[in-house]
Design a protein around this motif. Structure first.
Motif: not given
Ligand SMILES: Cc1cc2nc3c(=O)[nH]c(=O)nc-3n(C[C@H](O)[C@H](O)[C@H](O)COP(=O)(O)OP(=O)(O)OC[C@H]3O[C@@H](n4cnc5c(N)ncnc54)[C@H](O)[C@@H]3O)c2cc1C
Ligand SMILES: [Zn+2]
Lengths: 112, 252
Positions: A1-15, A47-56
């Protein structure tokens, strides 16, 4: 079962690296979201497209999907673009003729 | 032509809103006319820049919801409560108004019929799309393009949305699409219900043995849990491409 609401606030804004494609296109003449970068920290290549981005942060920060180390920072200040590439040991950019406008290679995914 | 789209430095282009309509209670379809647009590939996005009278600017990314064959650019924008840019785009912007766009952006999260033709080995692999909420936007461009080009590439979509009224691009979704409703399920609903999980992915998407190319798009939490479940099912991590939209207070 996957629970989509368990990310911390910073991770949840990751791009993804894609989200930085616009500002990087102000610097590079070719698309770099399909470019492959070797992490200066752990040596993994993706690939850069597969990197994580933090835009805050004041700058967009691209992090390595393998070790989460900082790979690239790009931001704007007073009419200048500031680009810090110290976390990338090697950037391999497909030339437009060989990139064909599509995904370049297949060994380049998100979680690898 | 689309191929030239990724070969030049990008600049901000003026874009005039020609139409805006409620596609669902929370999502607007915005149609822009952008003189000088160079063409794009399905899956690419644009950056939108709004400038206030005092010079303050805000930038956000939006996927292109229309295929390259259509002259105008369509965006599907979800209104987030307190969302700076999305509430302006869905609430204030009127036909005739100008904003700025930078694009097309991205050579990573893209699919095109031409690329499959050029690269036969890759092109033979089926394409599986998995969307949460407004994350269906880039996939409407892919599906529409696929249909217009009569592409032989097998393509399927698993689309998670809260309730029936929130289904976007309804007219475009055909037998290749499985919809799951996560909140309100109407009487007589024949589709899937509940959140996307490993069991649903196993039931409704291309099997690992058929080595699909997988694209996942939606709110960050949705995209990450879906990608993790796909890897658990045995899909190659390198065959999964993700487009995270960022935070959504209301997971799809
Ligand atoms: C490549 C890409 C493509 C995208 N495509 C689409 C698309 O097709 N359609 C679409 O609707 N969206 C898309 N998005 C998302 C879009 O770019 C915006 O993030 C979205 O519209 C919200 O912007 P906003 O200005 O309205 O909200 P913001 O003002 O940025 O706020 C977003 C949410 O976060 C909360 N928030 C704001 N700041 C903070 C903070 N510091 N800490 C905690 N919470 C905070 C707000 O209350 C709000 O709920 C895409 C994103 C990316 C990266
Ligand atoms: Zn690393």
């Amino acid at each position: 079962m996957t629970d989509p609401v368990t990310l911390d606030p910073i991770a949840a804004r990751r791009l993804d690296g894609n989200a930085a494609g616009g500002i990087l296109a102000e610097v590079f003449a070719v698309d770099v979201t399909a470019a492959r970068s070797r992490c200066a920290g752990c040596g993994a290549t993706s690939m850069l497209g597969a990197h994580h981005v933090y835009a805050d942060a004041p700058a967009m920060v691209l992090r390595c999907p393998s070790c989460t180390g900082m790979v690239l920072r790009v931001g704007m200040r007073e009419g200048r673009i500031l680009l810090d590439l110290s976390g990338s040991r090697l950037l391999e950019i497909p030339m437009p003729a060989s990139s064909g406008g599509g995904p370049a290679t297949e060994d380049d995914g998100e979680l690898g | 032509m689309a191929r030239a789209a990724v070969q030049r430095r990008l600049t901000w282009l003026p874009a005039r809103l020609v139409a805006t309509s409620a596609e669902s209670p929370r999502v607007h379809r915005l149609v822009f006319d952008v003189p000088g647009w160079s063409g794009h590939l399905p899956g690419q996005h644009v950056d939108v820049r709004l400038t206030a009278e005092d010079g303050y600017t805000a930038e956000r990314s939006y996927s292109l919801a229309s295929p390259p064959e259509v002259g105008e650019l369509h965006l599907l924008v979800e209104r987030l409560e307190d969302g700076e840019v999305s509430s302006y785009l869905t609430g204030e912007l009127s036909p005739g108004d100008l904003i700025e766009l930078r694009g097309p952006i991205g050579g990573y999260f893209v699919w095109s019929a031409a690329a499959d033709q050029d690269d036969r080995d890759t092109g033979r692999r089926p394409v599986q799309l998995v969307a949460g909420g407004a994350g269906v936007s880039p996939f409407t461009a892919m599906l529409d393009h696929h249909r217009r080009r009569e592409s032989p590439t097998p393509m399927q979509l698993l689309y998670s949305t809260r309730d029936e009224s929130e289904i976007l691009a309804r007219g475009l979704l055909g037998p290749e699409t499985t919809i799951t409703l996560t909140r309100d399920v109407p009487v007589g609903w024949a589709g899937e219900t509940g959140r996307v999980d490993a069991a649903m992915l196993l039931r409704c998407t291309v099997k690992p043995g058929d080595s699909p190319r997988i694209f996942v798009c939606g709110p960050t939490a949705f995209a990450e849990s879906t990608a993790t479940a796909l890897v658990d099912l045995g899909h190659e991590p390198t065959s999964i491409r993700i487009e995270r939209f960022g935070e959504s207070k209301e997971p799809s």
